[in-house]
Design an enzyme around this catalytic site. Structure first.
Site, short mmCIF file in Angstrom:
data_model
loop_
_atom_site.label_atom_id
_atom_site.label_comp_id
_atom_site.label_asym_id
_atom_site.label_seq_id
_atom_site.Cartn_x
_atom_site.Cartn_y
_atom_site.Cartn_z
CE LYS A 221 -4.50 -1.44 1.43
NZ LYS A 221 -5.58 -1.23 2.33
NE ARG A 255 -8.34 -7.65 -0.11
CZ ARG A 255 -7.91 -6.50 -0.92
NH1 ARG A 255 -6.82 -5.79 -0.61
NH2 ARG A 255 -8.20 -6.48 -2.32
#
Length: 286
Positions: A221, A255
């Site tokens: 991210k 995840r």
């Protein structure tokens, strides 16, 4: 006890959720699993490497071309049905904020609805309750789907995360979702700047202390990229470091894009914490 699909997981049992994007424009793989066969190969690889959950998404999180509910369903529903047929024991999650899509994927075998946008469609939780599937309740800072935060501020970011996610979790139980099938997610990058996401990681134990299982979506991210000043394809090391910290603080579901590497990190942390014996222990004993 966390219960998803046919599986049950003990409190200290880490669980990997592998990302399979059914989009032509995902930030990480630029559409590598948009077509069926590469996507099914990705599922097979992820399961073989230790993923218990496959998270299927039909719309990328960031801004881009409009994707209607009908198009999102077209990208996901048939694929969910095929994954269910080929992998009867895997837990199938669908990353969606729309109740129409949630209903369609539950009809063909989804076990979990991953609502990354903080309950923007309150009917999604009702779908989860009606179909007896799990729900991920995420903090997104009240941002709208597929928008980026701009100069967002919190008096106390973790206090807001707890208020929102626990509130969503309790509402989900109230509309019929089994308590043992609800997870909460701090929503790294969603409605947050990099400092917010770092603080959410540092204080993750406060979420764990609520008693709800915690899911973290850290993989490659922007907060990792900004912290280390690395482009998307060079964020694996930072992601794995953040994964180790999150595991030590008690997160349960991860995840991820890199399943095998994450499995090693989680196993190592679990062994250091005393929850898992070494796979081999010969040193000094032979």
């Amino acid at each position: 006890m966390l219960r998803l699909g046919r599986r049950e997981f003990e409190a200290h049992e880490p669980v990997i959720m592998a990302i399979v994007n059914r989009t032509p424009d995902s930030f990480y793989d630029q559409g590598a699993t948009f077509r069926d066969e590469p996507a099914l190969a990705r599922v097979e690889q992820a399961v073989s490497e230790g993923a218990a959950i496959i998270d299927i998404g039909g719309v990328k999180a960031g801004p881009g071309e409009e994707v209607t509910a009908e198009e999102e369903a077209r990208r996901t529903v048939g694929f969910v049905a095929e994954v269910r047929r080929r992998f009867p024991d895997v837990i199938i999650s669908v990353d969606t904020w729309r109740h129409e899509v949630g209903e369609a994927v539950c009809e063909v075998g989804a076990d979990l609805l991953n609502d990354a946008w903080g309950g923007v469609d309150p009917l999604l939780a009702e779908v989860a309750g009606r179909y007896g599937v799990g729900l991920v309740c995420t903090h997104a800072g009240e941002t709208q789907p597929r928008t980026r935060p701009h100069r967002i501020a919190y008096d106390d970011v973790m206090a807001d995360i707890l208020r929102v996610t626990v509130g969503l979790a309790e509402r989900a139980v109230g509309v019929g979702v089994a308590r043992e099938s609800v997870l909460i997610d701090p929503g790294h990058d969603f409605g947050k700047n990099t400092r917010h996401s770092l603080e959410a990681t540092r204080r993750l134990g406060e979420m764990v202390d609520t008693g709800w299982p915690v899911l973290v979506s850290l993989s490659n991210k922007d907060f990792v990229g900004e912290t280390l000043d690395r482009p998307v394809k060079e964020r694996v090391v930072g992601t794995l470091a953040t994964t180790a910290v999150s595991a030590w603080l008690g997160a349960q579901v991860y995840r991820v894009h890199e399943v095998a590497e994450t499995r090693q990190v989680l196993d190592m942390v679990a062994s250091i914490a005393g929850h898992r014996p070494p796979a081999v222990a010969r040193r000094g004993l032979a």
